[in-house]
Each structure stands twice: as C-alpha cells, then as structure tokens.
Design a protein around this motif. Sequence first.
Motif, PDB file in Angstrom:
ATOM      1  N   PHE A  34       2.180   1.607  -2.842  1.00 39.90           N
ATOM      2  CA  PHE A  34       3.311   1.971  -1.608  1.00 39.90           C
ATOM      3  C   PHE A  34       2.572   1.971  -0.257  1.00 39.90           C
ATOM      4  O   PHE A  34       3.254   1.724   0.808  1.00 39.90           O
ATOM      5  CB  PHE A  34       4.471   2.807  -1.913  1.00 39.90           C
ATOM      6  N   ARG A  35       1.750   2.761  -0.244  1.00 41.00           N
ATOM      7  CA  ARG A  35       0.844   2.927   0.818  1.00 41.00           C
ATOM      8  C   ARG A  35       0.260   1.506   1.254  1.00 41.00           C
ATOM      9  O   ARG A  35       0.073   1.361   2.585  1.00 41.00           O
ATOM     10  CB  ARG A  35      -0.569   3.939   0.786  1.00 41.00           C
ATOM     11  N   LEU A  36      -0.129   0.796   0.447  1.00 40.99           N
ATOM     12  CA  LEU A  36      -1.059  -0.446   0.913  1.00 40.99           C
ATOM     13  C   LEU A  36       0.407  -1.476   1.514  1.00 40.99           C
ATOM     14  O   LEU A  36       0.281  -2.194   2.478  1.00 40.99           O
ATOM     15  CB  LEU A  36      -1.420  -1.102  -0.404  1.00 40.99           C
ATOM     16  N   PHE A  37       1.669  -1.243   0.884  1.00 49.90           N
ATOM     17  CA  PHE A  37       2.552  -2.311   1.293  1.00 49.90           C
ATOM     18  C   PHE A  37       3.101  -1.665   2.657  1.00 49.90           C
ATOM     19  O   PHE A  37       3.504  -2.395   3.604  1.00 49.90           O
ATOM     20  CB  PHE A  37       3.866  -1.981   0.424  1.00 49.90           C
ATOM     21  N   SER A  38       2.982  -0.402   3.007  1.00 49.40           N
ATOM     22  CA  SER A  38       3.267   0.170   4.319  1.00 49.40           C
ATOM     23  C   SER A  38       2.378  -0.082   5.516  1.00 49.40           C
ATOM     24  O   SER A  38       2.866  -0.123   6.518  1.00 49.40           O
ATOM     25  CB  SER A  38       3.562   1.862   4.425  1.00 49.40           C
ATOM     26  N   SER A  39       1.285  -0.525   4.898  1.00 50.20           N
ATOM     27  CA  SER A  39       0.115  -1.042   5.928  1.00 50.20           C
ATOM     28  C   SER A  39       0.382  -2.348   6.480  1.00 50.20           C
ATOM     29  O   SER A  39      -0.328  -2.735   7.372  1.00 50.20           O
ATOM     30  CB  SER A  39      -1.127  -1.088   5.364  1.00 50.20           C
ATOM     31  N   GLN A  40       1.441  -3.019   6.074  1.00 47.93           N
ATOM     32  CA  GLN A  40       2.004  -4.501   6.524  1.00 47.93           C
ATOM     33  C   GLN A  40       0.567  -5.468   6.312  1.00 47.93           C
ATOM     34  O   GLN A  40       0.082  -6.068   7.168  1.00 47.93           O
ATOM     35  CB  GLN A  40       2.356  -4.445   7.795  1.00 47.93           C
ATOM     36  N   TRP A  41       0.070  -5.111   5.211  1.00 47.49           N
ATOM     37  CA  TRP A  41      -1.351  -5.839   5.237  1.00 47.49           C
ATOM     38  C   TRP A  41      -1.040  -7.480   5.024  1.00 47.49           C
ATOM     39  O   TRP A  41      -1.979  -8.327   5.532  1.00 47.49           O
ATOM     40  CB  TRP A  41      -1.961  -5.717   3.745  1.00 47.49           C
ATOM     41  N   THR A  42       0.507  -8.073   4.740  1.00 44.35           N
ATOM     42  CA  THR A  42       0.345  -9.354   4.732  1.00 44.35           C
ATOM     43  C   THR A  42       0.457  -9.943   6.053  1.00 44.35           C
ATOM     44  O   THR A  42       0.288 -11.517   6.203  1.00 44.35           O
ATOM     45  CB  THR A  42       1.696  -9.540   4.009  1.00 44.35           C
ATOM     46  N   ASP A  43       0.596  -9.215   7.078  1.00 44.25           N
ATOM     47  CA  ASP A  43       0.840  -9.663   8.461  1.00 44.25           C
ATOM     48  C   ASP A  43      -0.345  -9.973   9.334  1.00 44.25           C
ATOM     49  O   ASP A  43      -0.664 -10.801  10.015  1.00 44.25           O
ATOM     50  CB  ASP A  43       1.662  -8.646   9.254  1.00 44.25           C
ATOM     51  N   TYR A  44      -1.452  -9.176   8.550  1.00 44.68           N
ATOM     52  CA  TYR A  44      -2.849  -9.092   9.233  1.00 44.68           C
ATOM     53  C   TYR A  44      -3.948  -9.820   8.475  1.00 44.68           C
ATOM     54  O   TYR A  44      -4.840 -10.302   8.928  1.00 44.68           O
ATOM     55  CB  TYR A  44      -3.198  -7.669   9.322  1.00 44.68           C
TER      56      TYR A  44
END
Length: 403
Positions: free
Chosen positions: A323-333
Amino acid sequence: MASLVKLLKDRVRSITADGQHVIVNGMEQFIGFFSWNLQHRVTWLKTVLIVFAVLYEISAIAAMLVASIRGSFTERSFTMSFVTLTGAMCIVMWVSLAVFRRDLAAAVAFLQQRQRSIHEQRPSRKALLNRVNRYLWLFYLQNIAQVFFWINLLWNCSPLAVFELPLLDMANVLLYPLAITLMSLMFIHTLMIVSMLLSGLTLEFYWLGQEFEQMFGACRSTAATAQRRYWDALERRIGSCVTEHQRLLAQISTLRNNLKFYMLLNLVVDFSLITFAGCQMVILSGGDQHLYSILAALTACLNMLNFGGLCDLLKIQVYAIKFRLFSSQWTDYLRPVSGPLYNRCRRIRSSTLIVMTRTEHELRISCGSVYDMSLATCWAVLQFSYSAFTLLLSFIETAPRGH
C-alpha cells in the motif's frame, strides 16, 4: 558533586546509546548465550552461574521425586511443584533459543548496526526508537518485579527441604534466592531477545515503507521523466529499497525458522502458568503465596499478549509495503518512454511489481508449525486455560468427597 553528576550523565548516555539492545547486551554478560569467549573472566562467571542454576534445578526435581516416593505431598508440596516446574520451563526456554545462538546473534548485530549508523541520524526515527525502547524497559521491569516476588513470597517452598538435612537447609537460605534469580533471568533474557528482534524488524519495515512511499517525492513534475539524471537517481533509489527489502525478508525467514519451537514452548509455558496459578489461588485462598499466584498469572498473560501483538504488528508492516507503493503514485511517474530509456523504465517497473507481489505472501511466525503466533491465538489459549482451570477446579472440589 559536579563530577558525580557528569559521571551519571555519561553513564546514562552510554546506556541509551545502545537503544533497543541495551537490555540484551547487559544481560548477555551474565546469563546469555551469544558470546563464549573464555579469555574473558566474565565468561567464566557466566558459565559458573548457568551450571549452578541447572544443577540446582536437577536437585529440585530429584527432591520432588523423593517426596513423591514418600507420599508426603501437601499444600506446600503443591507450591513446591509449581516452583520446580517453573524453573525447569525457564531453562528449557533458554536452551531452545541457545541452539540458534549464531543466527540470533547475527540478527541482533544486523539491527544494532542499522540503528546506530542509519536511524540514529534522523530525529524522527530516533524519537520513535526511544518510544519503543521505553516500552521494552517497562516490559523488562514488570518481569524483573516477578523475580523479587518469587524470592520473597516463596522463600519457604524450596523443594530441597524434603531431604530434611539441617546443613542443606542452612545452605539453601543463600542457594535458593540465587538459583531462582538466575533461572528467572534466563527466561527473561529470552523474552527480551525475541521482543527486541520483533519490534526492531517491525520498525525496519515501517521505515522501508516510508522510503517506498517517498520514492518519487523529488520529482516535481512528470516532465522530469524525460531527463536521464532523473532515471539515474530513481534507479539507484529503488535499487537500494529493493535490496533492503530482500535483506529484511531474509532476516525474517531465518528468524521465523529459529523461533518455531520457542514460540510453541512459550504458549505451553504461559498456558501452564495461568492454569496452575489459577488452581493454586483456589487451594491457597489467602496469604503471600495467593498473591504470588495472581502475579504469576498476570505476568504470563502479559508476556503472551506481548508476543502476539508484536507478531501482528510485524505482519501489518510487511504487508503495508504494497500500500505504500500504491500511495507513491508510481504509475504516474513510471510512464513508458521510448528510445534508450525504455529498458531502464521497464526494469524499474518490474522491480516495483516484484516487491508488490512478494508482499502478497502472508507472513507467518508459527508456533511449531501448528499455530500462528497472533493475538487471536493468544485469546484462544486464554480461553483454553480457563476451560482447563474449571476442569481441574471441579476435580479439586470433588476429591474430598471420595474419602
């Protein structure tokens, strides 16, 4: 006076510098099993103390066998049995961890090195470490208090009294408190090692989750994704986080294998103490020994719930990485790019997905591969203890009617 105050401050500073490890390191010198360097005098002292505690417990078991053969069991003999069985459990728990002393010593050194070189340099992490360290001190002190009650309230319940030897009775005035203290410290030492390792690994995963969540914090706009230096920094950062994640999972895997038998023994010991102490409260309805039974049951409950709570917290933090990885918005970057950066972007996305996939596997710290150590398991043990207590109580109440 000023020099005394300065010496006291330096001593407190040296103690707190070890953080979570100060209790374990202090007890290790006298009752631990990590270091056996016989070139140090303190190691010889530790060896003598441990051998004395084991020999005293063997003598106590022999004394109870003599009492059984003579058929001289009384209410006092019931308390003697309680003391003897508790001492034996302390030694067995100590041995169950000592078998894996090399792996446990490596885990302790791993956490100590990270806390000294990484986390102590960050104020927010240091503050959290101090709070956890205070909790461990409270947990340690409530177990140490049990030792003083054990010595003072059960001073006349040594099993060696059944031999009825005046010289042995005189010597036992000194031997009994020393032996009881050593066996109690052996048990408390194992409690502190496991509590420190579980809480330390929980903090490590918590901070690692923050690192994953803040991985793209330096990127102010998606336009930066076209710059090569952005990908260089991002690849280094995510590579470091993935490596730390693998190292922590390896530590947990080793710890989980080493604690299987210990956790099972811990449940058995706590169940036995709670049930036995409950029966003793009924048989000895008043006096100091009645008070000790209450304290023993409460301490056993707290120790069991402590392990259950720490294991649950560790599971939560391991799973929270996803969930921390989800919160990082990695798909946007991590948008796909063309040209020479395509393969690099693909590697980073693959690493991120692998970490998220690995967190899907539930962490299980088992008790002998039979139960999972958790608060739910602790509650089930407490319920079973109550059922066993009521069953034994019915036998005790109906026993006189058969005579």
